[in-house]
Motif scaffolding. Structure first.
Motif, PDB file in Angstrom:
ATOM      1  N   SER A 221       0.792  -1.227   0.000  1.00  0.00           N
ATOM      2  CA  SER A 221       0.000   0.000   0.000  1.00  0.00           C
ATOM      3  C   SER A 221       0.827   1.282   0.000  1.00  0.00           C
ATOM      4  CB  SER A 221      -0.948   0.005   1.206  1.00  0.00           C
ATOM      5  OG  SER A 221      -0.219  -0.011   2.413  1.00  0.00           O
ATOM      6  N   ALA A 222       2.132   1.183   0.241  1.00  0.00           N
ATOM      7  CA  ALA A 222       2.972   2.384   0.252  1.00  0.00           C
ATOM      8  C   ALA A 222       3.132   2.951  -1.152  1.00  0.00           C
ATOM      9  CB  ALA A 222       4.337   2.060   0.844  1.00  0.00           C
ATOM     10  N   LEU A 223       3.027   4.262  -1.264  1.00  0.00           N
ATOM     11  CA  LEU A 223       3.238   4.932  -2.543  1.00  0.00           C
ATOM     12  C   LEU A 223       4.734   5.186  -2.723  1.00  0.00           C
ATOM     13  CD1 LEU A 223       0.292   7.497  -2.440  1.00  0.00           C
ATOM     14  CD2 LEU A 223       0.447   5.433  -3.854  1.00  0.00           C
ATOM     15  N   ASP A 224       5.305   4.550  -3.712  1.00  0.00           N
ATOM     16  CA  ASP A 224       6.732   4.686  -3.996  1.00  0.00           C
ATOM     17  C   ASP A 224       6.888   5.726  -5.098  1.00  0.00           C
ATOM     18  OD1 ASP A 224       9.386   4.478  -4.713  1.00  0.00           O
ATOM     19  OD2 ASP A 224       9.426   2.288  -4.660  1.00  0.00           O
ATOM     20  N   TRP A 225       7.357   6.917  -4.724  1.00  0.00           N
ATOM     21  CA  TRP A 225       7.423   8.033  -5.668  1.00  0.00           C
ATOM     22  C   TRP A 225       8.388   7.775  -6.821  1.00  0.00           C
ATOM     23  CZ3 TRP A 225       3.253  10.327  -4.618  1.00  0.00           C
ATOM     24  CH2 TRP A 225       2.823  10.485  -3.297  1.00  0.00           C
ATOM     25  N   ARG A 226       9.200   6.726  -6.738  1.00  0.00           N
ATOM     26  CA  ARG A 226      10.089   6.382  -7.842  1.00  0.00           C
ATOM     27  C   ARG A 226       9.329   5.742  -9.011  1.00  0.00           C
ATOM     28  NH1 ARG A 226      13.906   3.968  -3.212  1.00  0.00           N
ATOM     29  NH2 ARG A 226      11.843   3.124  -2.738  1.00  0.00           N
ATOM     30  N   ARG A 227       8.118   5.290  -8.743  1.00  0.00           N
ATOM     31  CA  ARG A 227       7.299   4.662  -9.779  1.00  0.00           C
ATOM     32  C   ARG A 227       6.608   5.739 -10.626  1.00  0.00           C
ATOM     33  NH1 ARG A 227       9.114   0.539 -11.138  1.00  0.00           N
ATOM     34  NH2 ARG A 227       7.147   0.093 -12.198  1.00  0.00           N
ATOM     35  N   PRO A 228       6.164   5.380 -11.836  1.00  0.00           N
ATOM     36  CA  PRO A 228       5.429   6.353 -12.663  1.00  0.00           C
ATOM     37  C   PRO A 228       4.134   6.803 -11.982  1.00  0.00           C
ATOM     38  CG  PRO A 228       6.169   4.491 -13.994  1.00  0.00           C
ATOM     39  CD  PRO A 228       6.426   4.121 -12.560  1.00  0.00           C
ATOM     40  N   ALA A 229       3.790   8.056 -12.189  1.00  0.00           N
ATOM     41  CA  ALA A 229       2.578   8.604 -11.569  1.00  0.00           C
ATOM     42  C   ALA A 229       1.335   7.825 -11.971  1.00  0.00           C
ATOM     43  CB  ALA A 229       2.431  10.075 -11.954  1.00  0.00           C
ATOM     44  N   VAL A 230       1.288   7.338 -13.211  1.00  0.00           N
ATOM     45  CA  VAL A 230       0.102   6.604 -13.664  1.00  0.00           C
ATOM     46  C   VAL A 230      -0.113   5.348 -12.828  1.00  0.00           C
ATOM     47  CG1 VAL A 230       1.347   5.296 -15.471  1.00  0.00           C
ATOM     48  CG2 VAL A 230      -1.115   5.747 -15.699  1.00  0.00           C
ATOM     49  N   GLU A 231       0.964   4.685 -12.416  1.00  0.00           N
ATOM     50  CA  GLU A 231       0.833   3.497 -11.575  1.00  0.00           C
ATOM     51  C   GLU A 231       0.314   3.864 -10.189  1.00  0.00           C
ATOM     52  OE1 GLU A 231       4.296   1.093 -11.236  1.00  0.00           O
ATOM     53  OE2 GLU A 231       4.614   0.937 -13.406  1.00  0.00           O
ATOM     54  N   LEU A 232       0.817   4.958  -9.651  1.00  0.00           N
ATOM     55  CA  LEU A 232       0.410   5.359  -8.307  1.00  0.00           C
ATOM     56  C   LEU A 232      -1.038   5.820  -8.272  1.00  0.00           C
ATOM     57  CD1 LEU A 232       3.621   7.202  -7.073  1.00  0.00           C
ATOM     58  CD2 LEU A 232       3.043   4.774  -6.976  1.00  0.00           C
ATOM     59  N   GLU A 233      -1.475   6.500  -9.319  1.00  0.00           N
ATOM     60  CA  GLU A 233      -2.881   6.926  -9.375  1.00  0.00           C
ATOM     61  C   GLU A 233      -3.805   5.708  -9.430  1.00  0.00           C
ATOM     62  OE1 GLU A 233      -6.690   7.951 -11.192  1.00  0.00           O
ATOM     63  OE2 GLU A 233      -5.112   6.763 -12.147  1.00  0.00           O
ATOM     64  N   ARG A 234      -3.397   4.679 -10.165  1.00  0.00           N
ATOM     65  CA  ARG A 234      -4.187   3.443 -10.196  1.00  0.00           C
ATOM     66  C   ARG A 234      -4.223   2.786  -8.823  1.00  0.00           C
ATOM     67  NH1 ARG A 234      -1.188   0.765 -15.351  1.00  0.00           N
ATOM     68  NH2 ARG A 234      -2.043   2.082 -17.018  1.00  0.00           N
ATOM     69  N   LYS A 235      -3.088   2.815  -8.130  1.00  0.00           N
ATOM     70  CA  LYS A 235      -3.037   2.193  -6.808  1.00  0.00           C
ATOM     71  C   LYS A 235      -3.977   2.899  -5.840  1.00  0.00           C
ATOM     72  CE  LYS A 235       0.651   0.371  -5.034  1.00  0.00           C
ATOM     73  NZ  LYS A 235       1.956   0.089  -4.370  1.00  0.00           N
ATOM     74  N   VAL A 236      -4.017   4.225  -5.870  1.00  0.00           N
ATOM     75  CA  VAL A 236      -4.919   4.967  -4.984  1.00  0.00           C
ATOM     76  C   VAL A 236      -6.358   4.520  -5.220  1.00  0.00           C
ATOM     77  CG1 VAL A 236      -5.858   7.255  -4.463  1.00  0.00           C
ATOM     78  CG2 VAL A 236      -3.376   6.948  -4.727  1.00  0.00           C
ATOM     79  N   ARG A 237      -6.729   4.404  -6.491  1.00  0.00           N
ATOM     80  CA  ARG A 237      -8.106   3.992  -6.795  1.00  0.00           C
ATOM     81  C   ARG A 237      -8.348   2.524  -6.444  1.00  0.00           C
ATOM     82  NH1 ARG A 237      -9.164   3.718 -11.775  1.00  0.00           N
ATOM     83  NH2 ARG A 237      -7.184   4.292 -12.771  1.00  0.00           N
ATOM     84  N   ALA A 238      -7.412   1.653  -6.818  1.00  0.00           N
ATOM     85  CA  ALA A 238      -7.595   0.221  -6.602  1.00  0.00           C
ATOM     86  C   ALA A 238      -7.665  -0.129  -5.119  1.00  0.00           C
ATOM     87  CB  ALA A 238      -6.456  -0.558  -7.267  1.00  0.00           C
ATOM     88  N   PHE A 239      -6.890   0.585  -4.291  1.00  0.00           N
ATOM     89  CA  PHE A 239      -6.806   0.249  -2.878  1.00  0.00           C
ATOM     90  C   PHE A 239      -7.808   1.027  -2.026  1.00  0.00           C
ATOM     91  CE2 PHE A 239      -2.337  -1.761  -2.386  1.00  0.00           C
ATOM     92  CZ  PHE A 239      -2.570  -2.556  -3.490  1.00  0.00           C
ATOM     93  N   THR A 240      -8.796   1.671  -2.662  1.00  0.00           N
ATOM     94  CA  THR A 240      -9.887   2.317  -1.944  1.00  0.00           C
ATOM     95  C   THR A 240     -11.095   1.389  -1.943  1.00  0.00           C
ATOM     96  OG1 THR A 240      -9.147   4.534  -2.579  1.00  0.00           O
ATOM     97  CG2 THR A 240     -11.452   4.303  -1.971  1.00  0.00           C
ATOM     98  N   PRO A 241     -11.594   0.948  -0.793  1.00  0.00           N
ATOM     99  CA  PRO A 241     -11.280   1.449   0.545  1.00  0.00           C
ATOM    100  C   PRO A 241     -10.174   0.671   1.274  1.00  0.00           C
ATOM    101  CG  PRO A 241     -13.173   0.024   0.673  1.00  0.00           C
ATOM    102  CD  PRO A 241     -12.783   0.079  -0.784  1.00  0.00           C
TER     103      PRO A 241
END
Length: 323
Positions: A221-241
């Motif tokens: 669940s940790a957001l790794d800022w080294r990853r592309p932003a598109v991956e992190l935006e998907r993670k925020v949505r996928a891991f809600t709630p």
């Protein structure tokens, strides 16, 4: 197999329902509304939950009790006595939706027409425990539900029907969960009718395109800022709630509930706060954090969050340990 609308139900079936979480409730409700003879509902045993750690019945358990249906909560269906009790139900078919246990062969074979599973993906893609979130993480444009006759392998059984669903751009784990739960409930009654009458022939899954949806973990669940932003935006949505996407800000674990992509190259080190709107540089692109939550606090819009928790432009957010 069927991909289109099937013939309406024309016979009452004696069945058992095996399911546990919210996702399974609409399918159980559909079977009750159709007038089937539900001999038993199987669900996972009550578990300690909440701050008081009081035992809480699963959503399917509660729904079954509300309809006056008998509920069984065996610790394991591998137990010979539990298998004998299941066989004694003399079922036409069993319907399984996110039950939470591997069914032994004796259980799979007991009903006259076997066990039919409602799975939240278009098989053979995303076999396994977390197909909804994995589809979002991968950026899939489409998912759906598959109804299949179960066999011993992990989601490998022959298919009875598939119902596709387009994934919306703003889709979250919760919204996709709810839409797929509804889709499965809409499919179960007509597909069961066609299956037990022989109008549907189970179709083996194709060997091409198999992927596995591993169970979610908090470690992801940790957001790794080294990853592309598109991956992190998907993670925020996928891991809600759940389990939620998190980042560290000044040593505090902050849940990111909503975020958006920001275009253009910024040349900044990953984790750098680029402006006063909480836009964070990523390995590729940038991510604007729009809704956040401190531990034990309410979810806040970024502006309100920043009024109580200053994060100046130029701040460097912590990077999690590389996996």
């Amino acid at each position: 197999m069927s991909d289109s609308q099937t013939t309406p139900l024309n016979s009452r079936l004696r069945l058992a329902f095996l399911g546990t979480p919210d996702f399974a409730v609409p399918t159980l409700e559909a079977l009750v509304a159709a007038g089937h003879d539900i001999a038993a509902v199987y669900s996972q045993p009550p578990r300690p939950a909440g701050r008081g750690h009081r035992e809480r019945r699963a959503p399917v358990h509660e729904t079954a009790l509300a309809h006056g249906l008998p509920v069984c909560t065996p610790q394991s269906l591998k137990d010979p006595q539990a298998q004998a009790e299941f066989a004694a139900l003399d079922l036409d078919v069993a319907v399984v939706v996110a039950y939470g246990q591997i069914l032994p062969q004796a259980v799979l074979d007991a009903p006259r027409h076997g066990c039919v599973n409602v799975h939240a993906s278009l098989l053979p893609r995303w076999r396994g425990a977390a197909p909804i979130q994995r589809a979002l993480l991968a950026g899939d444009a489409e998912t759906g539900v598959t109804l299949m006759r179960m066999e011993a392998g992990l989601d490998t059984g022959p298919m009875l029907a598939r119902r596709p669903l387009t994934i919306a751009a703003e889709e979250t784990g919760q919204s996709l969960h709810d839409r797929l739960a509804t889709l499965g409930a809409e499919a179960i009654v007509p597909v069961l009718a066609d299956y037990v009458s022989g109008r549907i022939t189970p179709e083996p899954q194709p060997e091409e395109g198999v992927t596995y949806a591993a169970k979610l973990s908090r470690a992801e669940s940790a957001l790794d800022w080294r990853r592309p932003a598109v991956e992190l935006e998907r993670k925020v949505r996928a891991f809600t709630p759940w389990p939620g996407a998190f980042c560290e800000i000044e040593g505090e674990k902050i849940k990111v509930v909503q975020a958006s992509l920001q275009g253009g190259e910024n040349g900044a080190m990953p984790g750098t706060v680029l402006d006063t709107h909480l836009t964070v540089a990523c390995g590729e692109g940038a991510l604007r954090l729009e809704k956040l939550q401190r531990p034990g606090r309410a979810v806040l819009e970024a502006g309100a969050f920043l009024r109580g928790f200053a994060v100046p432009a130029g701040s460097i957010l912590e990077l999690p340990e590389a996996p």
